[in-house]
Design an enzyme around this catalytic site. Structure first.
Site, PDB file in Angstrom:
ATOM      1  N   HIS B 170       0.835  -1.370  -0.048  1.00 44.74           N
ATOM      2  CA  HIS B 170      -0.001   0.174   0.114  1.00 44.74           C
ATOM      3  C   HIS B 170       0.942   1.400  -0.099  1.00 44.74           C
ATOM      4  O   HIS B 170       0.568   2.196  -0.827  1.00 44.74           O
ATOM      5  CB  HIS B 170      -0.822   0.068   1.344  1.00 44.74           C
ATOM      6  CG  HIS B 170      -1.787   1.302   1.486  1.00 44.74           C
ATOM      7  ND1 HIS B 170      -3.197   1.422   1.196  1.00 44.74           N
ATOM      8  CD2 HIS B 170      -1.265   2.494   1.758  1.00 44.74           C
ATOM      9  CE1 HIS B 170      -3.619   2.194   1.385  1.00 44.74           C
ATOM     10  NE2 HIS B 170      -2.734   3.200   1.823  1.00 44.74           N
ATOM     11  N   GLU B 171       1.751   1.125   0.950  1.00 42.76           N
ATOM     12  CA  GLU B 171       2.486   2.473   0.986  1.00 42.76           C
ATOM     13  C   GLU B 171       3.590   2.562  -0.119  1.00 42.76           C
ATOM     14  O   GLU B 171       3.477   3.789  -0.697  1.00 42.76           O
ATOM     15  CB  GLU B 171       3.537   2.338   2.338  1.00 42.76           C
ATOM     16  CG  GLU B 171       2.861   2.606   3.598  1.00 42.76           C
ATOM     17  CD  GLU B 171       1.904   3.623   3.689  1.00 42.76           C
ATOM     18  OE1 GLU B 171       2.266   4.465   3.306  1.00 42.76           O
ATOM     19  OE2 GLU B 171       0.773   3.453   4.511  1.00 42.76           O
ATOM     20  N   HIS B 174       1.769   4.299  -3.004  1.00 43.85           N
ATOM     21  CA  HIS B 174       1.519   5.782  -2.900  1.00 43.85           C
ATOM     22  C   HIS B 174       2.542   6.576  -3.555  1.00 43.85           C
ATOM     23  O   HIS B 174       2.358   7.489  -4.448  1.00 43.85           O
ATOM     24  CB  HIS B 174       1.521   6.399  -1.516  1.00 43.85           C
ATOM     25  CG  HIS B 174       0.203   6.180  -0.831  1.00 43.85           C
ATOM     26  ND1 HIS B 174      -0.977   6.675  -1.358  1.00 43.85           N
ATOM     27  CD2 HIS B 174      -0.081   5.426   0.506  1.00 43.85           C
ATOM     28  CE1 HIS B 174      -1.904   6.455  -0.360  1.00 43.85           C
ATOM     29  NE2 HIS B 174      -1.317   5.680   0.738  1.00 43.85           N
ATOM     30  N   TYR B 185      -4.431  14.363  -2.868  1.00 45.96           N
ATOM     31  CA  TYR B 185      -4.794  13.655  -1.690  1.00 45.96           C
ATOM     32  C   TYR B 185      -5.935  14.309  -0.811  1.00 45.96           C
ATOM     33  O   TYR B 185      -5.617  14.603   0.301  1.00 45.96           O
ATOM     34  CB  TYR B 185      -3.850  13.350  -0.888  1.00 45.96           C
ATOM     35  CG  TYR B 185      -3.653  12.058   0.017  1.00 45.96           C
ATOM     36  CD1 TYR B 185      -3.910  10.856  -0.394  1.00 45.96           C
ATOM     37  CD2 TYR B 185      -3.743  12.634   1.526  1.00 45.96           C
ATOM     38  CE1 TYR B 185      -3.936   9.891   0.534  1.00 45.96           C
ATOM     39  CE2 TYR B 185      -3.706  11.260   2.341  1.00 45.96           C
ATOM     40  CZ  TYR B 185      -3.772  10.158   1.921  1.00 45.96           C
ATOM     41  OH  TYR B 185      -3.899   8.994   2.650  1.00 45.96           O
ATOM     42  N   GLU B 194      -6.155   6.604  -2.318  1.00 46.56           N
ATOM     43  CA  GLU B 194      -6.155   5.669  -1.275  1.00 46.56           C
ATOM     44  C   GLU B 194      -6.503   3.978  -1.801  1.00 46.56           C
ATOM     45  O   GLU B 194      -6.008   3.104  -1.569  1.00 46.56           O
ATOM     46  CB  GLU B 194      -6.822   5.697  -0.254  1.00 46.56           C
ATOM     47  CG  GLU B 194      -6.366   6.796   0.890  1.00 46.56           C
ATOM     48  CD  GLU B 194      -5.284   5.996   1.631  1.00 46.56           C
ATOM     49  OE1 GLU B 194      -5.342   4.722   1.888  1.00 46.56           O
ATOM     50  OE2 GLU B 194      -4.180   6.473   1.523  1.00 46.56           O
ATOM     51  N   ASP B 267     -10.123  13.551   7.961  1.00 47.48           N
ATOM     52  CA  ASP B 267      -9.471  12.487   7.002  1.00 47.48           C
ATOM     53  C   ASP B 267      -9.428  13.090   5.441  1.00 47.48           C
ATOM     54  O   ASP B 267      -9.520  12.259   4.503  1.00 47.48           O
ATOM     55  CB  ASP B 267     -10.184  11.074   6.933  1.00 47.48           C
ATOM     56  CG  ASP B 267      -9.632  10.006   6.247  1.00 47.48           C
ATOM     57  OD1 ASP B 267      -8.463   9.971   6.243  1.00 47.48           O
ATOM     58  OD2 ASP B 267     -10.254   9.241   5.436  1.00 47.48           O
ATOM     59  N   HIS B 272      -9.755   7.919   3.509  1.00 43.48           N
ATOM     60  CA  HIS B 272      -9.752   6.336   4.037  1.00 43.48           C
ATOM     61  C   HIS B 272     -11.065   5.805   3.954  1.00 43.48           C
ATOM     62  O   HIS B 272     -11.118   4.582   4.567  1.00 43.48           O
ATOM     63  CB  HIS B 272      -8.898   6.154   5.195  1.00 43.48           C
ATOM     64  CG  HIS B 272      -7.726   6.304   5.214  1.00 43.48           C
ATOM     65  ND1 HIS B 272      -7.044   7.775   5.083  1.00 43.48           N
ATOM     66  CD2 HIS B 272      -6.448   5.641   4.801  1.00 43.48           C
ATOM     67  CE1 HIS B 272      -5.626   8.029   4.950  1.00 43.48           C
ATOM     68  NE2 HIS B 272      -5.167   6.828   4.763  1.00 43.48           N
TER      69      HIS B 272
HETATM   70 ZN   LIG Z   1      -2.438   4.943   2.016  1.00 42.77          ZN
END
Ligand SMILES: [Zn+2]
Lengths: 107, 352
Positions: B170-171, B174, B185, B194, B267, B272
Site C-alpha cells: 500500500h505504502e 503511494h 490527496y 487510497e 480524513d 480512507h
Molecule cells: Zn494510504
C-alpha cells in the site's frame, strides 16, 4: 503578532488525531482534558503540548498523521483561543501520552 | 507575558519564540522562568522527518528487475534514516521488523516488475529505503516521498506495521501513484489515491501467496490488529464497512455504494472512508473475471493510473470511465473484462 495562550486551570485542551494509514472513528474523535484535572506529570505533558507556535494546517503526504491541538478558556467555549497542528513525526511524545488519557468527545 | 497569578508556573506556557523574547527583554525573575521553560523545549532532534521530506529523490542505477533495498532502524527515535541494519543482498538479521520490511519491499518490487515490467516506484530503478522501529508505540506507516516509515504499534490495538505485506505494498503504491497520476490527496481524488494503494497492496499479497480471487481474503492489514480488537482488519475490499466494530476503534465507516458516500472534513475529505466504493468496484471486477486478480483486473487498473487522460483531481466517475476505456482497449467492447468493469461500477453506484 502571535498571541500566546494564557493558561488558566479551568481551560481545556482538545487533542485530535488526524490522518494516518486508516480512519477509525473511535480514535479520530477529539479528546479533551481540563488543566485542573491534570496531575504533576500530566502538567509537564501539557507544557510539551503547548510549546508549538500556532500555525495553520498544512497538507500532509499520504497516510501521514498530525495532531490538532486547541486550547479553550473554559469547557463552555466553542472557539479556541489558540490552536496549532503538529506533524506526528515532529511531535513530542507527550502529545500522544496526554491524548491516551484524555476523554473522547461523544458527540 | 502573562500577568495572572498562578498556582504553578506551568499554568503559563509560552511557545519558544515568545520565550526568546522574554529571555531578551524580561526581568530577572521572568528570565529565570523562561530559561526553565526553554529547557522543557529542548527535545527537538537534529534531523527529523520534516527535513527528510525535502530530501532529493535518490537516483536509481541498479539492474532492472533487481530491487535495491536498504533498511534502517530508528531505534524508537525519530531521526532519519537511522542506523543501517540491512542492505541489498545481506542475509536476515535477528530483528523481525527489519526482515519483514526487507522481504516486503522485495515482494512489492517483484510484483510490479514481473506483472507490469515496472522498475521500482519511479520505473527508473529508484532504490527502496525503509526505516523500522520509528518512534515509541508509533501507530502508523507512511511514505514520505523518499522512503517508507514503520512504527512498532502500541501493542494494545496494533502490532508492528511491517507485519502486513499489503500495508507495505500500500505504502509503496503511494509512490507509484505520486509518480504517475499524482492524484490530489483530498476528497474523491484522494479516495481514489487510497483505493489504488489498497488495490495494489492486496495484489502484492495475493501474488506472493499465489492466491486467486476466491482464495484471497480481500482484507487490508489483516495481521495488524491485536487479539484485543473486535475486528478482522483495517478495511475490507469485498465488504466495506465490516472490517471492525470495536469499543476503542468504533465501527468501520467505509461505504460500499455511492448512496452512502460520506461527506466530511475529516480524513482529508474521507480519503480512507470513501475509498471503500472504488475498492469494492475493483473486487467486483476481479471476481467477475475470475482467476488471478492481478492478471486482467490488475492490468486494467494499472493502465488507468498510467493513463495520461487521468486528471490529478479526477472523481470516481472519471476514473471509472477510464477503467472501462482501458478494458475495452485491451480486451474489446464485448469482452468478459469490459462487461465486468461496467457491472462493477454500476453495482457501487458510479455513473459511467
Ligand atoms: Zn494510504
Amino acid at each position: 503578532m502571535v498571541t500566546p495562550p494564557i493558561l488558566n486551570p479551568n481551560g481545556v485542551l482538545k487533542i485530535t488525531r488526524e490522518g494516518g494509514l486508516f480512519y477509525a472513528p473511535g480514535l479520530a474523535a477529539p479528546r479533551t482534558m481540563m488543566l485542573s484535572a491534570c496531575n504533576a506529570d500530566q502538567q509537564m505533558q501539557f507544557a510539551a503540548c503547548m510549546k508549538y507556535p500556532p500555525q495553520k494546517k498544512t497538507s500532509a503526504g499520504p497516510d501521514q498523521r498530525s495532531w490538532h491541538l486547541q486550547w479553550f478558556e473554559s469547557i463552555d467555549d466553542t472557539t479556541p483561543s489558540w490552536q496549532t497542528w503538529v506533524n506526528e513525526f515532529d511531535a513530542d511524545e507527550a502529545i500522544a501520552a496526554l491524548w491516551a488519557v484524555a476523554t473522547p468527545e461523544t458527540k | 507575558m502573562c500577568k495572572q497569578r498562578h498556582r504553578h508556573s506551568i499554568f503559563c506556557i509560552l511557545p519558544p519564540h515568545m520565550l526568546d523574547k522574554v529571555m531578551r527583554n524580561g526581568s530577572a525573575d521572568q528570565r529565570e522562568w523562561a530559561l526553565n521553560n526553554m529547557q522543557v523545549n529542548q527535545t527537538m532532534h537534529s534531523f527529523r522527518v520534516g527535513e527528510m521530506l525535502q530530501a532529493p529523490k535518490a537516483m536509481g542505477g541498479g539492474t532492472p528487475g533487481l530491487a535495491q533495498r536498504t533498511i534502517y532502524t530508528a531505534d524508537s527515535g525519530m531521526e532519519l534514516p537511522g542506523k543501517l541494519v540491512r542492505s541489498e543482498g545481506d542475509g536476515p538479521t535477528d530483528d523481525v521488523s527489519t526482515n519483514e520490511a526487507y522481504d516486503g519491499l522485495g515482494a512489492t518490487y517483484d510484483f510490479f516488475w514481473q506483472i507490469f515490467q515496472r522498475n521500482s516506484i519511479d520505473d527508473e530503478g529508484m532504490p527502496l529505503t525503509a526505516t523500522v522501529h520509528f518512534g515509541k508505540r508509533f501507530d502508523n506507516a507512511f511514505w514520505t516521498g523518499a522512503q517508507m516509515i514503520f512504527g512498532d504499534g502500541d501493542g494494545q490495538l496494533f502490532k508492528r506495521f511491517t507485519i502486513s505485506l499489503d500495508v507495505i505494498g500500500h505504502e509503496l503504491t503511494h509512490g507509484v501513484t505520486q509518480d504517475e497520476a499524482g492524484l490530489v490527496y483530498m476528497n474523491q481524488s484522494g479516495a481514489l489515491n487510497e483505493s489504488l494503494s489498497d488495490v495494489f497492496g492486496l495484489l502484492v499479497k495475493q501474488y506472493a501467496l499465489k492466491q486467486d480471487v476466491t482464495q484471497a481474503d480481500w482484507l487490508i492489514g489483516a495481521a495488524l490488529l491485536t487479539d484485543k480488537v473486535q475486528g478482522r482488519a483495517l478495511r475490507s475490499m469485498s465488504a466495506p464497512g465490516t472490517a471492525y466494530d470495536d469499543p476503542m476503534l468504533g465501527k468501520d465507516p467505509q461505504p460500499g455504494h455511492t448512496k452512502d458516500f460520506v461527506r466530511t472534513m475529516a480524513d482529508n475529505g474521507g480519503v480512507h472512508i470513501n475509498s471503500g466504493i472504488p475498492n469494492r468496484a475493483f473486487y467486483l471486477t476481479a471476481s467477475a473475471i475470475g482467476g488471478n486478480a492481478w492478471a486482467q483486473a490488475g492490468h486494467i487498473w494499472y493502465d488507468t493510473v498510467r493513463d495520461k487522460r487521468l486528471k490529478k483531481n479526477a472523481g470516481f466517475s472519471a476514473f471509472a470511465k477510464l477503467t472501462l476505456a482501458n478494458a475495452v482497449g485491451a480486451y474489446g467492447p464485448t469482452s468478459v473484462e469490459a462487461k465486468a468493469v461496467r457491472e462493477a461500477w454500476n453495482t457501487v453506484g458510479v455513473k459511467l
